[in-house]
Write a protein that holds these residues in place. Structure first.
Motif, PDB file in Angstrom:
ATOM      1  N   LEU A  58      11.196  14.997  -3.315  1.00 34.84           N
ATOM      2  CA  LEU A  58      12.445  14.521  -2.709  1.00 34.84           C
ATOM      3  C   LEU A  58      12.162  13.664  -1.476  1.00 34.84           C
ATOM      4  O   LEU A  58      12.816  12.626  -1.256  1.00 34.84           O
ATOM      5  N   ALA A  59      11.187  14.087  -0.669  1.00 32.22           N
ATOM      6  CA  ALA A  59      10.842  13.328   0.536  1.00 32.22           C
ATOM      7  C   ALA A  59      10.276  11.963   0.170  1.00 32.22           C
ATOM      8  O   ALA A  59      10.583  10.951   0.814  1.00 32.22           O
ATOM      9  N   ILE A  60       9.452  11.917  -0.872  1.00 35.97           N
ATOM     10  CA  ILE A  60       8.898  10.637  -1.326  1.00 35.97           C
ATOM     11  C   ILE A  60      10.009   9.738  -1.855  1.00 35.97           C
ATOM     12  O   ILE A  60      10.029   8.531  -1.598  1.00 35.97           O
ATOM     13  N   ALA A  61      10.948  10.325  -2.596  1.00 35.51           N
ATOM     14  CA  ALA A  61      12.044   9.539  -3.173  1.00 35.51           C
ATOM     15  C   ALA A  61      12.896   8.887  -2.088  1.00 35.51           C
ATOM     16  O   ALA A  61      13.230   7.698  -2.166  1.00 35.51           O
ATOM     17  N   THR A  62      13.242   9.655  -1.041  1.00 41.45           N
ATOM     18  CA  THR A  62      14.063   9.073   0.025  1.00 41.45           C
ATOM     19  C   THR A  62      13.291   8.029   0.816  1.00 41.45           C
ATOM     20  O   THR A  62      13.852   7.005   1.219  1.00 41.45           O
ATOM     21  N   SER A  63      12.012   8.276   1.044  1.00 41.03           N
ATOM     22  CA  SER A  63      11.194   7.279   1.745  1.00 41.03           C
ATOM     23  C   SER A  63      11.063   6.013   0.911  1.00 41.03           C
ATOM     24  O   SER A  63      11.110   4.894   1.441  1.00 41.03           O
ATOM     25  N   TYR A  64      10.916   6.185  -0.404  1.00 40.88           N
ATOM     26  CA  TYR A  64      10.801   5.043  -1.309  1.00 40.88           C
ATOM     27  C   TYR A  64      12.070   4.191  -1.248  1.00 40.88           C
ATOM     28  O   TYR A  64      11.996   2.955  -1.151  1.00 40.88           O
ATOM     29  N   ALA A 120       0.819  -1.208   0.000  1.00 34.08           N
ATOM     30  CA  ALA A 120       0.000   0.000   0.000  1.00 34.08           C
ATOM     31  C   ALA A 120       0.856   1.262   0.000  1.00 34.08           C
ATOM     32  O   ALA A 120       0.586   2.223  -0.733  1.00 34.08           O
ATOM     33  N   LEU A 121       1.918   1.278   0.801  1.00 34.37           N
ATOM     34  CA  LEU A 121       2.758   2.467   0.890  1.00 34.37           C
ATOM     35  C   LEU A 121       3.552   2.721  -0.386  1.00 34.37           C
ATOM     36  O   LEU A 121       3.663   3.863  -0.841  1.00 34.37           O
ATOM     37  N   LEU A 122       4.098   1.666  -0.975  1.00 37.77           N
ATOM     38  CA  LEU A 122       4.862   1.857  -2.201  1.00 37.77           C
ATOM     39  C   LEU A 122       3.965   2.334  -3.346  1.00 37.77           C
ATOM     40  O   LEU A 122       4.368   3.172  -4.159  1.00 37.77           O
ATOM     41  N   VAL A 123       2.746   1.808  -3.413  1.00 38.94           N
ATOM     42  CA  VAL A 123       1.791   2.286  -4.416  1.00 38.94           C
ATOM     43  C   VAL A 123       1.476   3.761  -4.184  1.00 38.94           C
ATOM     44  O   VAL A 123       1.409   4.560  -5.128  1.00 38.94           O
ATOM     45  N   ALA A 124       1.295   4.134  -2.910  1.00 38.89           N
ATOM     46  CA  ALA A 124       1.005   5.540  -2.588  1.00 38.89           C
ATOM     47  C   ALA A 124       2.174   6.447  -2.966  1.00 38.89           C
ATOM     48  O   ALA A 124       1.972   7.543  -3.509  1.00 38.89           O
ATOM     49  N   TYR A 125       3.412   6.000  -2.698  1.00 42.68           N
ATOM     50  CA  TYR A 125       4.585   6.799  -3.064  1.00 42.68           C
ATOM     51  C   TYR A 125       4.647   7.014  -4.570  1.00 42.68           C
ATOM     52  O   TYR A 125       4.903   8.122  -5.054  1.00 42.68           O
ATOM     53  N   ILE A 126       4.439   5.946  -5.331  1.00 50.90           N
ATOM     54  CA  ILE A 126       4.501   6.035  -6.787  1.00 50.90           C
ATOM     55  C   ILE A 126       3.392   6.930  -7.326  1.00 50.90           C
ATOM     56  O   ILE A 126       3.606   7.756  -8.223  1.00 50.90           O
ATOM     57  N   ALA A 127       2.190   6.792  -6.755  1.00 50.06           N
ATOM     58  CA  ALA A 127       1.056   7.593  -7.216  1.00 50.06           C
ATOM     59  C   ALA A 127       1.286   9.079  -6.972  1.00 50.06           C
ATOM     60  O   ALA A 127       1.044   9.922  -7.846  1.00 50.06           O
ATOM     61  N   ARG A 128       1.765   9.406  -5.778  1.00 53.56           N
ATOM     62  CA  ARG A 128       1.981  10.827  -5.449  1.00 53.56           C
ATOM     63  C   ARG A 128       3.124  11.420  -6.271  1.00 53.56           C
ATOM     64  O   ARG A 128       3.018  12.555  -6.775  1.00 53.56           O
ATOM     65  N   SER A 129       4.202  10.680  -6.438  1.00 55.46           N
ATOM     66  CA  SER A 129       5.315  11.179  -7.253  1.00 55.46           C
ATOM     67  C   SER A 129       4.886  11.347  -8.705  1.00 55.46           C
ATOM     68  O   SER A 129       5.324  12.288  -9.386  1.00 55.46           O
ATOM     69  N   SER A 130       4.028  10.459  -9.178  1.00 54.03           N
ATOM     70  CA  SER A 130       3.528  10.565 -10.557  1.00 54.03           C
ATOM     71  C   SER A 130       2.703  11.825 -10.742  1.00 54.03           C
ATOM     72  O   SER A 130       2.797  12.506 -11.777  1.00 54.03           O
ATOM     73  N   ASP A 131       1.882  12.149  -9.744  1.00 53.56           N
ATOM     74  CA  ASP A 131       1.094  13.381  -9.810  1.00 53.56           C
ATOM     75  C   ASP A 131       2.005  14.599  -9.918  1.00 53.56           C
ATOM     76  O   ASP A 131       1.745  15.523 -10.700  1.00 53.56           O
ATOM     77  N   ILE A 132       3.066  14.605  -9.118  1.00 54.73           N
ATOM     78  CA  ILE A 132       3.984  15.748  -9.129  1.00 54.73           C
ATOM     79  C   ILE A 132       4.668  15.883 -10.488  1.00 54.73           C
ATOM     80  O   ILE A 132       4.762  16.980 -11.052  1.00 54.73           O
ATOM     81  N   LEU A 133       5.168  14.756 -11.031  1.00 54.06           N
ATOM     82  CA  LEU A 133       5.843  14.792 -12.325  1.00 54.06           C
ATOM     83  C   LEU A 133       4.895  15.189 -13.443  1.00 54.06           C
ATOM     84  O   LEU A 133       5.259  15.963 -14.346  1.00 54.06           O
ATOM     85  N   THR A 134       3.672  14.682 -13.396  1.00 51.42           N
ATOM     86  CA  THR A 134       2.683  15.011 -14.428  1.00 51.42           C
ATOM     87  C   THR A 134       2.319  16.488 -14.392  1.00 51.42           C
ATOM     88  O   THR A 134       2.249  17.160 -15.430  1.00 51.42           O
ATOM     89  N   ASN A 135       2.093  17.008 -13.189  1.00 51.30           N
ATOM     90  CA  ASN A 135       1.750  18.430 -13.058  1.00 51.30           C
ATOM     91  C   ASN A 135       2.910  19.340 -13.446  1.00 51.30           C
ATOM     92  O   ASN A 135       2.697  20.446 -13.950  1.00 51.30           O
TER      93      ASN A 135
END
Length: 354
Positions: free
Chosen positions: A275-281, A101-116
Motif C-alpha cells: 500500500l505504501a509503495i502504491a501511494t508513493s507510486y 530509478a525510483l519508479l523502477v524500484a517501486y515496480i520491482a518491490r511491488s512485483s516481489d510482494i505480488l509474486t510471493n
C-alpha cells in the motif's frame, strides 16, 4: 472540458501517501544506535526542514504561475525563471535519473510482494502493477485519483495500526529514554529522505488553484501524518529491542528480529509495504507530469537557491506572492547550508567505506 477543483483533503492525502513509503519500516535500523529520544527529536527537526523546502517550492511555483498566467508550472519553468539555463539542466537530468530509478524500484518491490503472495511470475506481477496504477494515474480524473489515493492511505493507517499492535506487546517504556547524540548524524540522511514529497508540490499548487492557505495546510498536515507514523514505529521497535546497548557491536536488524519472533508480522508488513509503495507510486507519477526532480540536492539546495534569486536578485521580477517562509536570508542560508552539510556527509561516508 471543465477542470475539477481540488479538495484540501485530497491534497493532504496526496502528500501523506507520497511521503509514506515502505522505507518507514527500515528507520529503526538506522536510529537504534542513537536511541529513541535522540532520533525522535531528529525526526521532528528533519520534518520542519523538509516542510520549509516544500513551502519554498510552493512560493516560487505560485509566483511563476502568476507571471505566466497559467497553472501546471513545472520545475523546468521555475528553474528557468529564477536560475537560468544551468538550473534547467540540473533539474532535467536529475529528474530523468532519479524518477526513473525510483519508479523502477517501486515496480520491482511491488512485483516481489505480488509474486510471493499469489505465486504468479515476476514479469506478470510487474505488468499488472504498472497497468493498474499507471492506468489510474493516466485515465483517472482528479476526483477519482484522490478517492483511490485516500482509500490506500486509510489502508496504510489500518495495516500500520495492526503492525504496531502486534509488535508492541513487549514494549519497555524505559528503553525510550535512551539517547546517544554522537550517533545522530549517521541517521540524518535516511530520516530526511524519508520525508520526500516535494515532487507533488506543483501538483498541489495547480489543483488548489494557487490558494496559499490550502497549499500550506496540505504540506504541513500531509507531512505530519508520516511524522507521527515514523515516531510511533521507531518507539515500538526500539522499545522492544532486548538488552539494548549503545555500541555498534550489538546493532541488529530489528524488523528481521521481529519477523522471526512473531509469524503474524510478515504478512502485515507485506500489506503495509504494498500500500505504501502504491501511494508513493501515484504521487511520483503525478509529480512526473510536472517534470520535478527528486533528490535532497534539489529539495534542499534548489528551493533555497530559487527563492534567494527570486527575492533578492536585481534581475528577477518582483514577487507577486508573499513569502511562505519567514526569516529572510537567514532562513534561506540555513536551508541551503543544511543541504550542503548532508551532501558532504554522504560523500564522506561513501569515501570512508570505499
Amino acid at each position: 472540458m471543465k477542470r475539477e477543483p481540488g479538495s484540501l483533503t485530497s491534497a493532504i492525502f496526496l502528500v501523506a501517501g507520497t511521503t509514506v513509503g515502505a522505507g518507514i519500516l527500515a528507520i529503526p535500523a538506522v536510529t537504534q544506535e542513537a536511541g529513541f529520544l535522540a532520533s525522535a527529536i531528529t525526526c521532528i527537526l528533519c520534518w520542519i526542514y523538509m516542510v520549509v523546502t516544500g513551502l519554498l517550492i510552493a512560493e516560487v511555483n505560485m509566483n511563476t504561475m502568476c507571471e505566466l498566467g497559467s497553472g501546471g508550472v513545472s520545475l523546468v519553468s521555475m528553474a528557468m525563471r529564477t536560475l537560468g539555463r544551468v538550473g534547467v539542466q540540473v533539474a532535467c537530468w536529475s529528474y530523468l535519473f532519479i524518477h526513473y530509478a525510483l519508479l523502477v524500484a517501486y515496480i520491482a518491490r511491488s512485483s516481489d510482494i505480488l509474486t510471493n503472495s499469489f505465486g504468479i511470475p515476476l514479469w506478470e506481477s510487474a505488468t499488472l502493477f504498472s497497468l493498474i496504477f499507471g492506468g489510474i494515474c493516466y485515465y483517472g480524473s482528479q476526483r477519482v485519483i484522490g478517492a483511490i489515493n485516500g482509500f490506500l492511505v486509510f489502508g496504510i493507517i489500518i495495516s500500520f495500526a495492526a503492525l504496531v499492535g502486534v509488535a508492541s506487546g513487549d514494549l519497555q517504556w524505559n528503553s525510550l529514554l535512551r539517547a546517544n547524540v554522537e550517533a545522530v548524524p549517521r541517521s540524518v540522511p535516511i530520516i530526511a529522505l524519508s520525508f520526500v514529497y516535494q515532487n507533488v508540490v506543483p501538483v498541489l499548487c495547480t489543483n488548489l488553484e494557487g490558494n496559499l492557505s490550502k497549499v500550506r495546510s496540505a504540506i504541513v498536515f500531509g507531512t505530519a501524518v508520516p511524522l507521527a507514523l515514523f515516531i510511533i514505529w521507531d518507539a515500538v521497535i526500539l522499545g522492544v529491542l532486548p538488552n539494548f546497548e549503545m555500541n555498534t557491536a550489538n546493532i541488529i536488524d530489528p524488523l528481521e528480529q521481529l519477523r522471526s519472533n512473531n509469524g503474524m508480522v510478515g504478512p502485515i508488513v507485506e500489506v503495509f509495504s504494498f500500500l505504501a509503495i502504491a501511494t508513493s507510486y501515484i504521487g511520483f507519477v503525478l509529480g512526473l507530469t510536472d517534470f520535478i526532480a527528486d533528490f535532497l540536492v534539489l529539495f534542499g539546495v534548489l528551493p533555497g537557491a530559487m527563492s534567494w534569486s527570486e527575492r533578492y536578485s536585481s534581475s528577477s521580477a518582483s514577487s507577486m506572492v508573499p513569502p511562505l517562509v519567514p526569516g529572510g536570508k537567514i532562513t534561506l542560508t540555513i536551508v541551503i547550508g543544511f543541504a550542503m552539510i548532508i551532501i558532504f556527509w554522504e560523500l564522506l561516508e561513501n569515501v570512508v567505506h570505499l
